[in-house]
Design a protein around this motif. Sequence first.
Motif, PDB file in Angstrom:
ATOM      1  N   ALA A  16       0.766  -1.176   0.079  1.00 59.24           N
ATOM      2  CA  ALA A  16      -0.047   0.204   0.070  1.00 59.24           C
ATOM      3  C   ALA A  16       0.663   1.297  -0.077  1.00 59.24           C
ATOM      4  O   ALA A  16       0.620   2.257  -0.699  1.00 59.24           O
ATOM      5  CB  ALA A  16      -0.801  -0.137   1.416  1.00 59.24           C
ATOM      6  N   ALA A  19       2.720   1.716  -3.222  1.00 58.62           N
ATOM      7  CA  ALA A  19       1.658   1.704  -4.368  1.00 58.62           C
ATOM      8  C   ALA A  19       1.170   3.280  -4.320  1.00 58.62           C
ATOM      9  O   ALA A  19       0.894   3.911  -5.508  1.00 58.62           O
ATOM     10  CB  ALA A  19       0.516   0.695  -4.147  1.00 58.62           C
ATOM     11  N   GLY A  20       0.931   4.146  -3.107  1.00 54.57           N
ATOM     12  CA  GLY A  20       0.439   5.259  -3.073  1.00 54.57           C
ATOM     13  C   GLY A  20       1.148   6.243  -3.686  1.00 54.57           C
ATOM     14  O   GLY A  20       0.961   7.100  -4.126  1.00 54.57           O
ATOM     15  N   VAL A  23       1.314   6.086  -7.299  1.00 50.59           N
ATOM     16  CA  VAL A  23       0.049   6.801  -8.125  1.00 50.59           C
ATOM     17  C   VAL A  23       0.222   8.135  -7.946  1.00 50.59           C
ATOM     18  O   VAL A  23      -0.102   8.790  -8.881  1.00 50.59           O
ATOM     19  CB  VAL A  23      -1.481   6.295  -7.063  1.00 50.59           C
ATOM     20  CG1 VAL A  23      -2.210   7.166  -7.676  1.00 50.59           C
ATOM     21  CG2 VAL A  23      -1.560   4.832  -7.490  1.00 50.59           C
ATOM     22  N   LYS A  24       0.888   8.767  -6.968  1.00 54.39           N
ATOM     23  CA  LYS A  24       1.228  10.332  -6.704  1.00 54.39           C
ATOM     24  C   LYS A  24       2.217  10.554  -7.679  1.00 54.39           C
ATOM     25  O   LYS A  24       1.974  11.720  -8.572  1.00 54.39           O
ATOM     26  CB  LYS A  24       1.733  10.577  -5.098  1.00 54.39           C
ATOM     27  CG  LYS A  24       1.726  12.006  -4.962  1.00 54.39           C
ATOM     28  CD  LYS A  24       2.217  12.160  -3.672  1.00 54.39           C
ATOM     29  CE  LYS A  24       2.362  13.674  -3.374  1.00 54.39           C
ATOM     30  NZ  LYS A  24       2.811  13.989  -1.910  1.00 54.39           N
ATOM     31  N   LYS A  45      -2.173   4.978 -12.470  1.00 56.25           N
ATOM     32  CA  LYS A  45      -2.604   5.911 -12.042  1.00 56.25           C
ATOM     33  C   LYS A  45      -3.678   5.558 -10.999  1.00 56.25           C
ATOM     34  O   LYS A  45      -4.457   6.379 -10.334  1.00 56.25           O
ATOM     35  CB  LYS A  45      -3.095   7.043 -12.916  1.00 56.25           C
ATOM     36  CG  LYS A  45      -2.216   7.598 -13.522  1.00 56.25           C
ATOM     37  CD  LYS A  45      -2.376   8.637 -14.635  1.00 56.25           C
ATOM     38  CE  LYS A  45      -1.396   9.091 -15.736  1.00 56.25           C
ATOM     39  NZ  LYS A  45      -1.583  10.397 -16.541  1.00 56.25           N
ATOM     40  N   ARG A  46      -3.941   4.250 -10.894  1.00 58.35           N
ATOM     41  CA  ARG A  46      -4.986   3.691 -10.059  1.00 58.35           C
ATOM     42  C   ARG A  46      -4.686   2.880  -8.893  1.00 58.35           C
ATOM     43  O   ARG A  46      -4.276   1.771  -9.194  1.00 58.35           O
ATOM     44  CB  ARG A  46      -6.240   3.239 -10.812  1.00 58.35           C
ATOM     45  CG  ARG A  46      -6.764   4.225 -11.787  1.00 58.35           C
ATOM     46  CD  ARG A  46      -8.013   3.687 -12.466  1.00 58.35           C
ATOM     47  NE  ARG A  46      -8.622   4.546 -13.338  1.00 58.35           N
ATOM     48  CZ  ARG A  46      -9.401   5.627 -13.082  1.00 58.35           C
ATOM     49  NH1 ARG A  46     -10.122   5.632 -11.700  1.00 58.35           N
ATOM     50  NH2 ARG A  46     -10.309   6.437 -13.796  1.00 58.35           N
ATOM     51  N   ILE A  47      -4.517   3.133  -7.540  1.00 63.51           N
ATOM     52  CA  ILE A  47      -4.197   2.291  -6.757  1.00 63.51           C
ATOM     53  C   ILE A  47      -4.825   0.971  -6.714  1.00 63.51           C
ATOM     54  O   ILE A  47      -4.051  -0.160  -6.204  1.00 63.51           O
ATOM     55  CB  ILE A  47      -3.852   3.202  -5.333  1.00 63.51           C
ATOM     56  CG1 ILE A  47      -3.198   2.361  -4.255  1.00 63.51           C
ATOM     57  CG2 ILE A  47      -5.449   3.210  -4.805  1.00 63.51           C
ATOM     58  CD1 ILE A  47      -2.927   3.042  -2.970  1.00 63.51           C
ATOM     59  N   ILE A  50      -3.544  -1.173  -9.261  1.00 64.66           N
ATOM     60  CA  ILE A  50      -1.998  -1.728  -9.147  1.00 64.66           C
ATOM     61  C   ILE A  50      -1.933  -2.839  -7.763  1.00 64.66           C
ATOM     62  O   ILE A  50      -1.271  -3.746  -7.910  1.00 64.66           O
ATOM     63  CB  ILE A  50      -1.162  -0.520  -8.477  1.00 64.66           C
ATOM     64  CG1 ILE A  50      -1.040   0.449  -9.836  1.00 64.66           C
ATOM     65  CG2 ILE A  50       0.135  -1.099  -7.946  1.00 64.66           C
ATOM     66  CD1 ILE A  50      -0.418   1.870  -9.261  1.00 64.66           C
ATOM     67  N   MET A  51      -2.810  -2.503  -6.772  1.00 61.86           N
ATOM     68  CA  MET A  51      -2.956  -3.358  -5.612  1.00 61.86           C
ATOM     69  C   MET A  51      -3.398  -4.671  -6.089  1.00 61.86           C
ATOM     70  O   MET A  51      -2.942  -5.921  -5.569  1.00 61.86           O
ATOM     71  CB  MET A  51      -3.860  -2.940  -4.524  1.00 61.86           C
ATOM     72  CG  MET A  51      -3.002  -1.773  -3.854  1.00 61.86           C
ATOM     73  SD  MET A  51      -1.539  -1.913  -3.056  1.00 61.86           S
ATOM     74  CE  MET A  51      -1.948  -2.878  -1.781  1.00 61.86           C
TER      75      MET A  51
END
Length: 85
Positions: A16, A19-20, A23-24, A45-47, A50-51
Amino acid sequence: MKQFNYTIKDELGLHARPAGLLVKKTGSFKSNIQITKNDKSADGKRILGIMSLGIKQNDEITVTVEGEDENEAALELKEFFKNNL
């Protein structure tokens, strides 16, 4: 289109927190960014996307960047992965 492969070194994988951060980072570019593991792809661009890939340590991913700032985005994302994962 720019593309590169990266093997995840972080013992927790792409969890997490990174991944955050990813995305940023990807959100600062206009280009489309795809993260691919095996045969599954997600919008960089979408967490949640990705997760959902479930990327773990030693997994190889492919990052594909396509758009007007793809050169800059690919270089910065390579550095991001090297420094954070």
